[in-house]
Structure formats: structure tokens, C-alpha cells
Design an enzyme around this catalytic site. Structure first.
Site, PDB file in Angstrom:
ATOM      1  N   GLN A 266      -5.841  72.688 -55.636  1.00  0.00           N
ATOM      2  CA  GLN A 266      -4.868  73.245 -56.099  1.00  0.00           C
ATOM      3  C   GLN A 266      -3.399  72.515 -55.653  1.00  0.00           C
ATOM      4  O   GLN A 266      -3.133  72.438 -54.351  1.00  0.00           O
ATOM      5  CB  GLN A 266      -4.825  74.573 -55.965  1.00  0.00           C
ATOM      6  CG  GLN A 266      -3.663  75.338 -56.765  1.00  0.00           C
ATOM      7  CD  GLN A 266      -3.888  75.343 -58.210  1.00  0.00           C
ATOM      8  OE1 GLN A 266      -4.977  75.319 -58.860  1.00  0.00           O
ATOM      9  NE2 GLN A 266      -2.943  75.433 -59.082  1.00  0.00           N
TER      10      GLN A 266
ATOM     11  N   LYS B 127      -8.918  80.888 -62.247  1.00  0.00           N
ATOM     12  CA  LYS B 127      -9.822  79.781 -62.308  1.00  0.00           C
ATOM     13  C   LYS B 127     -11.214  80.353 -62.008  1.00  0.00           C
ATOM     14  O   LYS B 127     -12.185  80.346 -62.587  1.00  0.00           O
ATOM     15  CB  LYS B 127      -9.516  78.580 -61.336  1.00  0.00           C
ATOM     16  CG  LYS B 127      -8.559  77.526 -62.168  1.00  0.00           C
ATOM     17  CD  LYS B 127      -7.973  76.604 -61.311  1.00  0.00           C
ATOM     18  CE  LYS B 127      -6.667  75.943 -61.929  1.00  0.00           C
ATOM     19  NZ  LYS B 127      -5.796  74.937 -61.128  1.00  0.00           N
TER      20      LYS B 127
ATOM     21  N   ASP C 224      -9.776  67.747 -62.840  1.00  0.00           N
ATOM     22  CA  ASP C 224      -8.538  67.692 -63.069  1.00  0.00           C
ATOM     23  C   ASP C 224      -8.009  66.612 -63.809  1.00  0.00           C
ATOM     24  O   ASP C 224      -7.045  66.663 -64.468  1.00  0.00           O
ATOM     25  CB  ASP C 224      -7.795  67.656 -61.753  1.00  0.00           C
ATOM     26  CG  ASP C 224      -7.073  69.331 -61.653  1.00  0.00           C
ATOM     27  OD1 ASP C 224      -6.809  70.092 -62.526  1.00  0.00           O
ATOM     28  OD2 ASP C 224      -6.749  69.600 -60.635  1.00  0.00           O
TER      29      ASP C 224
HETATM   30  N1  GUN Z   1      -1.071  73.235 -60.036  1.00  0.00           N
HETATM   31  C1  GUN Z   1      -0.369  73.352 -61.255  1.00  0.00           C
HETATM   32  N2  GUN Z   1      -1.201  73.223 -62.170  1.00  0.00           N
HETATM   33  C2  GUN Z   1      -2.199  72.508 -61.604  1.00  0.00           C
HETATM   34  C3  GUN Z   1      -3.471  71.897 -62.244  1.00  0.00           C
HETATM   35  O1  GUN Z   1      -3.754  71.988 -63.348  1.00  0.00           O
HETATM   36  N3  GUN Z   1      -4.277  71.622 -61.194  1.00  0.00           N
HETATM   37  C4  GUN Z   1      -4.253  71.660 -60.152  1.00  0.00           C
HETATM   38  N4  GUN Z   1      -4.975  71.046 -59.145  1.00  0.00           N
HETATM   39  N5  GUN Z   1      -3.076  72.022 -59.423  1.00  0.00           N
HETATM   40  C5  GUN Z   1      -2.161  72.515 -60.323  1.00  0.00           C
END
Ligand code: GUN
Length: 286
Positions: A93, A49, A116
Site C-alpha cells: 500500500q 481490499k 497493482d
Molecule cells: N494507494 C492509493 N491507491 C493505491 C493503489 O491503487 N495501490 C497501492 N498499492 N497503493 C495505493
């Protein structure tokens, strides 16, 4: 033989569009990413990211908190980031360590910064067709379909999987595109015959190579949201597979997404798009 939907190419087009918009409009865009603990997979995701932000010209602020962080101190950090007008998006996350209640954390994020799309406000907005952030993976699937010229209106769409992050928002998005939607899951009876009705079959079931040609109507579009690690010594050198048995389904479908290189790369590209949208709306995305 099915046409392969190239998620790497489509996701890089989206990242490029985000980069160009930020550059041309001279926007100042910031994403705050919070990682709690040291789960290796989460660390890789967060790193990816950050890299995507760098490419797009988005400033990323990473907060790495210890595994024994209290819920209270995480909530306090989120409160500060909510109030910081220079921060356009906040991402925590997942998964979080067991002492932290995930839902309380997600709900603490200002919906205007919930890039998200996991909060009740975002999910509710999607359900009633109002403005708000959409969960990145299902939003990415819609882009794969649109940018491959696949018509959704009036089509029979079957989604296998009913998770809050993929299956449910996917159903809402396909409805928004005027598809006829069925959500199938582990308790669905006659799953193969239900899936065989689909013009568009979206598989988010979490079981390696579960879907073979017996689930697929001749000429259907097959989208594979799953990703699983494989032992390369037992799989002809392959390290990853999806929920779909690609080799078995390929000759029956009209379009298919590969794993890797299908849905996977779209998630981060859509995150970049959500962060940009948040900045452009000046905090009025909702
Ligand atoms: N953990 C696995 N996929 C994701 C996601 O798309 N967003 C977040 N915040 N955590 C994750």
C-alpha cells in the site's frame, strides 16, 4: 441529460464473476497486502481490499509493519513472498514512509505477482502491448466504458493528467482500444478547447470540480477519476466530489460517472480480477 454510469453495479458484477470463477474451478488464490505505518486512509483502503478478498473467496494475508520499518526488512518480506508459491499477488500500500524508497520496493515485487501493475516490467509490457498486469484504476475505466456499450475505436479521447498510475497507463489502454489519444496536463495550452475535442473525456487532474461544461463537447462521455473530501456543512450535506463539476456537466454529456459510485469502486474489483488472473496463469501472467 447524461446517462449515469453505475460503477457500484459494474464493480459488483466483476467481483461476482471473480467469486464464481474461483468457486466453480475450486481455485486456491492468495493476495499478500503490506501496510507500513498507520496512515488512516491507507488503513481504510487495506480494510476494503481485505473485505473484497473475503467476498471473492481469495485468501488475504495482511502484513502490518511499523512506521519506522527499514527498507531492508520490507525488501526481505517481499523476497519471502516472491518465493512463496502459494502467494499469487503482492500489494504494497502506498504511500510509504520517507525512509523507504518507493521505486526500489515496487521493483522488488516479482512482476508475475505485481497485481497493482506499477512495476517497470508491467508498465513496459502495457506500452508494447505484451501480457502483464494493468494498473487497476485505468483498467477499471476501460471496463466501465465497455460494459456501458461505449465504442472507443476511432474516437477522440482526451485524458487530463499524466500520472504513472492513471494518466499514462490510461493513454496506453485507450490506444489499445484504437482510440485517438491526447494526454493533457497542467502545462497544456488552451486546455478547454483541447478537452472540447473529446468524444471521451477522462479527468484525472486532482483538482475538485475543475472541469465544468466549458470543457465538454455536447454529447461527450465524461469519466471522473478524482475524489476529494468536502465539508458537508458547506456543500448541501455532500461529503465527496470529483474533478468534474457533476451538476454543471451532466446536461451536456451523453454518459457521466458520479463521485462517489463511479470509477472508485472499480479499482478494487480490478485488483480482484488481477489476483485471479495471476492464480489462473499459474505464475505465467507475463
Ligand atoms: N494507494 C492509493 N491507491 C493505491 C493503489 O491503487 N495501490 C497501492 N498499492 N497503493 C495505493
Amino acid at each position: 441529460m447524461a446517462k449515469i454510469i453505475d460503477g457500484k453495479k459494474i464493480s459488483s458484477e466483476i467481483r461476482e464473476e471473480v467469486r464464481e470463477t474461483i468457486e466453480k474451478q475450486g481455485l486456491s488464490v492468495t493476495l499478500a497486502v503490506i501496510l507500513v505505518g498507520d496512515d488512516p486512509a491507507s488503513r481504510v483502503y487495506v480494510g476494503n481490499k481485505k473485505k473484497a478478498c473475503e467476498y471473492c473467496g481469495i485468501r488475504s494475508l495482511t502484513f502490518e509493519l511499523k512506521a519506522d520499518t527499514t527498507e531492508q526488512s520490507l525488501l526481505e518480506l517481499i523476497r519471502r513472498l516472491n518465493e512463496d508459491s502459494s502467494v499469487n499477488g503482492i500489494l504494497v500500500q502506498l504511500p510509504l514512509p520517507p525512509q523507504i524508497h518507493t521505486e526500489s520496493v515496487i521493483e522488488a515485487i516479482d512482476p508475475k505477482k505485481d497485481v497493482d501493475g506499477f512495476s517497470r516490467a508491467s508498465v513496459g509490457a502495457l506500452s508494447i502491448g505484451a501480457k502483464g498486469f494493468v494498473s487497476c484504476t485505468p483498467a477499471g475505466v476501460i471496463q466501465l466504458l465497455k460494459r456501458s456499450g461505449i465504442e472507443m475505436e476511432g474516437k477522440e479521447c482526451v485524458i487530463i493528467g499524466r500520472s504513472n498510475i492513471v494518466g499514462k497507463p490510461m493513454a496506453m489502454l485507450m490506444l489499445r482500444e484504437n482510440a485517438t489519444v491526447t494526454v493533457a496536463h497542467s502545462r497544456t495550452k488552451e486546455l478547454k478547447s483541447v478537452c472540447k475535442r473529446a468524444d471521451i473525456l477522462i479527468v484525472a487532474v486532482g483538482k475538485p470540480r475543475m472541469v465544468n461544461h466549458e470543457y465538454v463537447k455536447e454529447g461527450a462521455v465524461v469519466i471522473d477519476v478524482g475524489i476529494h473530501r468536502l465539508d458537508p456543512s458547506e456543500n448541501n450535506g455532500k461529503t465527496l466530489c470529483g474533478d468534474v463539476d457533476f451538476e454543471d456537466v451532466e446536461s451536456h454529456a451523453s454518459f457521466i460517472t458520479p463521485v462517489p459510485g463511479g470509477v472508485g469502486p472499480m479499482t478494487i474489483a480490478m485488483l480482484m480480477k488481477n489476483v485471479l488472473e495471476s492464480a489462473m496463469e499459474g505464475g505465467n501472467a507475463l
